[in-house]
Design an enzyme around this catalytic site. Structure first.
Site, PDB file in Angstrom:
ATOM      1  N   LYS A 112      12.739  -1.939   3.973  1.00 15.80           N
ATOM      2  CA  LYS A 112      12.127  -0.624   4.215  1.00 15.80           C
ATOM      3  C   LYS A 112      11.691  -0.491   5.666  1.00 15.80           C
ATOM      4  O   LYS A 112      11.836   0.569   6.263  1.00 15.80           O
ATOM      5  CB  LYS A 112      10.941  -0.403   3.270  1.00 15.80           C
ATOM      6  CG  LYS A 112      11.390  -0.184   1.832  1.00 15.80           C
ATOM      7  CD  LYS A 112      10.234   0.196   0.933  1.00 15.80           C
ATOM      8  CE  LYS A 112      10.716   0.317  -0.512  1.00 15.80           C
ATOM      9  NZ  LYS A 112       9.634   0.317  -1.482  1.00 15.80           N
ATOM     10  N   LYS A 195      21.335  -0.484  -6.208  1.00 13.93           N
ATOM     11  CA  LYS A 195      20.537  -0.186  -7.403  1.00 13.93           C
ATOM     12  C   LYS A 195      20.165   1.293  -7.453  1.00 13.93           C
ATOM     13  O   LYS A 195      20.030   1.938  -6.398  1.00 13.93           O
ATOM     14  CB  LYS A 195      19.286  -1.060  -7.448  1.00 13.93           C
ATOM     15  CG  LYS A 195      18.196  -0.649  -6.505  1.00 13.93           C
ATOM     16  CD  LYS A 195      16.853  -1.317  -6.807  1.00 13.93           C
ATOM     17  CE  LYS A 195      15.873  -0.797  -5.757  1.00 13.93           C
ATOM     18  NZ  LYS A 195      14.548  -1.263  -5.805  1.00 13.93           N
ATOM     19  N   LYS A 198      14.760   5.801  -6.605  1.00 14.41           N
ATOM     20  CA  LYS A 198      14.267   7.141  -6.293  1.00 14.41           C
ATOM     21  C   LYS A 198      14.356   7.427  -4.801  1.00 14.41           C
ATOM     22  O   LYS A 198      14.267   8.563  -4.380  1.00 14.41           O
ATOM     23  CB  LYS A 198      12.851   7.361  -6.826  1.00 14.41           C
ATOM     24  CG  LYS A 198      11.894   6.232  -6.609  1.00 14.41           C
ATOM     25  CD  LYS A 198      10.698   6.321  -7.585  1.00 14.41           C
ATOM     26  CE  LYS A 198      10.052   4.959  -7.748  1.00 14.41           C
ATOM     27  NZ  LYS A 198       9.219   4.843  -8.921  1.00 14.41           N
TER      28      LYS A 198
HETATM   29  P1  TYM Z   1       8.868   0.817  -9.080  1.00 15.96           P
HETATM   30  O1  TYM Z   1       7.883   1.919  -9.257  1.00 15.96           O
HETATM   31  O2  TYM Z   1       9.842   0.911  -7.965  1.00 15.96           O
HETATM   32  O3  TYM Z   1       9.714   0.632 -10.393  1.00 15.96           O
HETATM   33  C1  TYM Z   1       9.115   0.502 -11.671  1.00 15.96           C
HETATM   34  C2  TYM Z   1       9.903  -0.509 -12.497  1.00 15.96           C
HETATM   35  O4  TYM Z   1      11.255  -0.094 -12.629  1.00 15.96           O
HETATM   36  C3  TYM Z   1      12.125  -1.159 -12.272  1.00 15.96           C
HETATM   37  N1  TYM Z   1      13.348  -0.617 -11.672  1.00 15.96           N
HETATM   38  C4  TYM Z   1      14.589  -0.930 -12.060  1.00 15.96           C
HETATM   39  N2  TYM Z   1      15.059  -1.746 -13.019  1.00 15.96           N
HETATM   40  C5  TYM Z   1      16.403  -1.823 -13.176  1.00 15.96           C
HETATM   41  N3  TYM Z   1      17.289  -1.137 -12.432  1.00 15.96           N
HETATM   42  C6  TYM Z   1      16.861  -0.311 -11.446  1.00 15.96           C
HETATM   43  N4  TYM Z   1      17.749   0.373 -10.722  1.00 15.96           N
HETATM   44  C7  TYM Z   1      15.461  -0.173 -11.229  1.00 15.96           C
HETATM   45  N5  TYM Z   1      14.713   0.546 -10.354  1.00 15.96           N
HETATM   46  C8  TYM Z   1      13.429   0.264 -10.637  1.00 15.96           C
HETATM   47  C9  TYM Z   1      11.335  -1.986 -11.262  1.00 15.96           C
HETATM   48  O5  TYM Z   1      11.826  -3.301 -11.187  1.00 15.96           O
HETATM   49  C10 TYM Z   1       9.935  -1.905 -11.839  1.00 15.96           C
HETATM   50  O6  TYM Z   1       9.739  -2.890 -12.828  1.00 15.96           O
HETATM   51  N6  TYM Z   1       6.246  -2.821  -6.866  1.00 15.96           N
HETATM   52  C11 TYM Z   1       6.505  -2.168  -8.135  1.00 15.96           C
HETATM   53  C12 TYM Z   1       5.285  -1.546  -8.767  1.00 15.96           C
HETATM   54  C13 TYM Z   1       4.134  -2.485  -9.038  1.00 15.96           C
HETATM   55  C14 TYM Z   1       4.095  -3.480 -10.039  1.00 15.96           C
HETATM   56  C15 TYM Z   1       2.783  -4.042  -9.963  1.00 15.96           C
HETATM   57  C16 TYM Z   1       5.013  -3.971 -10.973  1.00 15.96           C
HETATM   58  C17 TYM Z   1       2.938  -2.465  -8.409  1.00 15.96           C
HETATM   59  N7  TYM Z   1       2.119  -3.404  -8.984  1.00 15.96           N
HETATM   60  C18 TYM Z   1       2.397  -5.064 -10.799  1.00 15.96           C
HETATM   61  C19 TYM Z   1       4.612  -4.994 -11.816  1.00 15.96           C
HETATM   62  C20 TYM Z   1       3.310  -5.546 -11.722  1.00 15.96           C
HETATM   63  C21 TYM Z   1       7.505  -1.055  -7.893  1.00 15.96           C
HETATM   64  O7  TYM Z   1       7.651  -0.569  -6.805  1.00 15.96           O
HETATM   65  O8  TYM Z   1       8.093  -0.587  -9.011  1.00 15.96           O
END
Ligand code: TYM
Length: 336
Positions: A112, A195, A198
């Site tokens: 990023k 992947k 968003k």
């Molecule tokens: P975020 O908001 O980007 O995504 C939420 C969850 O969706 C999963 N995900 C995917 N899984 C499969 N294929 C994809 N293309 C795909 N895109 C997104 C992500 O792996 C995630 O599980 N950093 C984290 C948010 C976070 C978090 C936490 C997660 C903050 N604190 C504590 C677990 C525990 C994030 O940006 O997820």
């Protein structure tokens, strides 16, 4: 009972298919038989500049979608990160035990920040994984259901928990990532080697859960596929078809091999039509339910308030233990 924690950022108007298959589908399954905490991580979302109106709307929309997708606030604790101040408090402690080099090696930060350049990269993006570690460790989570892209952040969380425990005493449970094979990385329909995300440059390859059946069917029917005509799972040579097979299988519950034989001798067009049908019939009721829930924002806010109150109790207990272990002088009265 095992403790589960996971989080999702409210950075878009709708969750996408990758969020559901990589994470939320597991969240729903794990709310039974476990003590599950699910968090809408609005503080993490501040690393991306957003309009205040959009932030509020997206946070409530995330809650509505999570409930419509099957989270039951009676069986799990659903809350908003900013309502639990202990996340920031433990986040600071995590920053103080993380090496600068270690943080610089986080691939999501590297990607990023390289895209935006260092002047336009906020410091919050750099410290993001330490706040995420705090999210997890505050709840003494045993398992963290996430997609593959979060693996490195969970590894860092484990390292930080072990480092803290070794130095200050056994305070934290060391969590395991819970990553499901097959659905852990759903790819963009227009670029099946990247992947689904968003933040993709174009929305054409992203299936948004709140979009209409027509829009989503159209996107699936226009998915980039590979040369050849066989419906076979082969990630290396047929990433487009393999992605669609994974999506079909995760939603229909059929094995990949079953779907392959069902489409033996048939063409890509038939197969894409079937995937479109599986996806749209799955999400149409979800979309309707989410819209209903969104029509009563105060009811949603009450659910989140209740979740926040439960979360603060658990988080407060852990933070007290952490401060005590660190030798911070406790207050002798909580009255003021
Ligand atoms: P975020 O908001 O980007 O995504 C939420 C969850 O969706 C999963 N995900 C995917 N899984 C499969 N294929 C994809 N293309 C795909 N895109 C997104 C992500 O792996 C995630 O599980 N950093 C984290 C948010 C976070 C978090 C936490 C997660 C903050 N604190 C504590 C677990 C525990 C994030 O940006 O997820």
């Amino acid at each position: 009972m095992k403790r589960i924690l996971s989080g999702i950022q409210p950075t878009a108007d709708s969750l996408h298919l990758g969020n559901y298959l990589g994470a939320v589908q597991q969240w729903v399954a794990l709310q039974d038989g476990n003590d599950a905490f699910y968090c809408i991580v609005d503080l993490h979302a501040l690393t991306i500049e957003t309009e205040p109106q959009a932030m509020r709307k997206r946070t409530l929309a995330a809650a509505a979608q999570l409930i419509a997708l099957g989270l039951d606030p009676k069986r799990c604790t659903l809350f908003v990160q900013s309502q639990v101040p202990q996340h920031n408090q433990l986040g600071w402690v995590m920053e103080c035990i993380t090496g600068f080099g270690e943080a610089s090696r986080m691939t999501q930060f590297k990607d990023k920040s390289q895209k935006s350049g260092s002047d336009r990269t906020v410091v919050g993006l750099f410290t993001y994984p330490m706040l995420q570690a705090a999210d997890i460790l505050l709840y003494q989570a045993n398992q963290v259901p996430v997609g593959e892209d979060q693996r490195q952040h969970i590894e860092l969380t484990r390292d930080l928990a072990q480092r803290f425990n070794a130095k200050y005493g056994d305070v934290f449970t060391v969590p395991d990532a819970h990553i499901i094979k097959g659905a852990a990385k759903i790819n963009d329909l227009q670029d099946p080697n990247a992947k689904m995300s968003k933040s993709a440059a174009s929305n054409a390859g992203v299936i948004d859960i709140l979009d209409s059946a027509e829009i989503n069917a159209k996107k699936i029917k226009s998915a980039v596929t590979d040369t050849g005509k066989e419906i076979k799972f082969d990630e290396k040579n047929k990433p487009g078809i393999s992605n669609l097979l994974s999506i079909h299988s995760a939603l229909s519950g059929k094995k990949i091999s079953e779907i392959e034989s069902e489409f033996e001798g048939k063409g890509y067009g038939d197969f894409k039509g079937a995937v479109a049908e599986v996806v749209t019939s799955y999400f149409e009721p979800v979309r309707k339910r989410a819209q209903e829930l969104l029509s009563d924002e105060s009811a949603l806010q009450e659910i989140l308030d209740e979740g926040g109150a439960k979360a603060r109790i658990v988080a407060g207990e852990t933070l007290n233990r952490v401060y005590d272990a660190l030798g911070l002088v406790p207050r002798i009265t909580n009255q003021r």
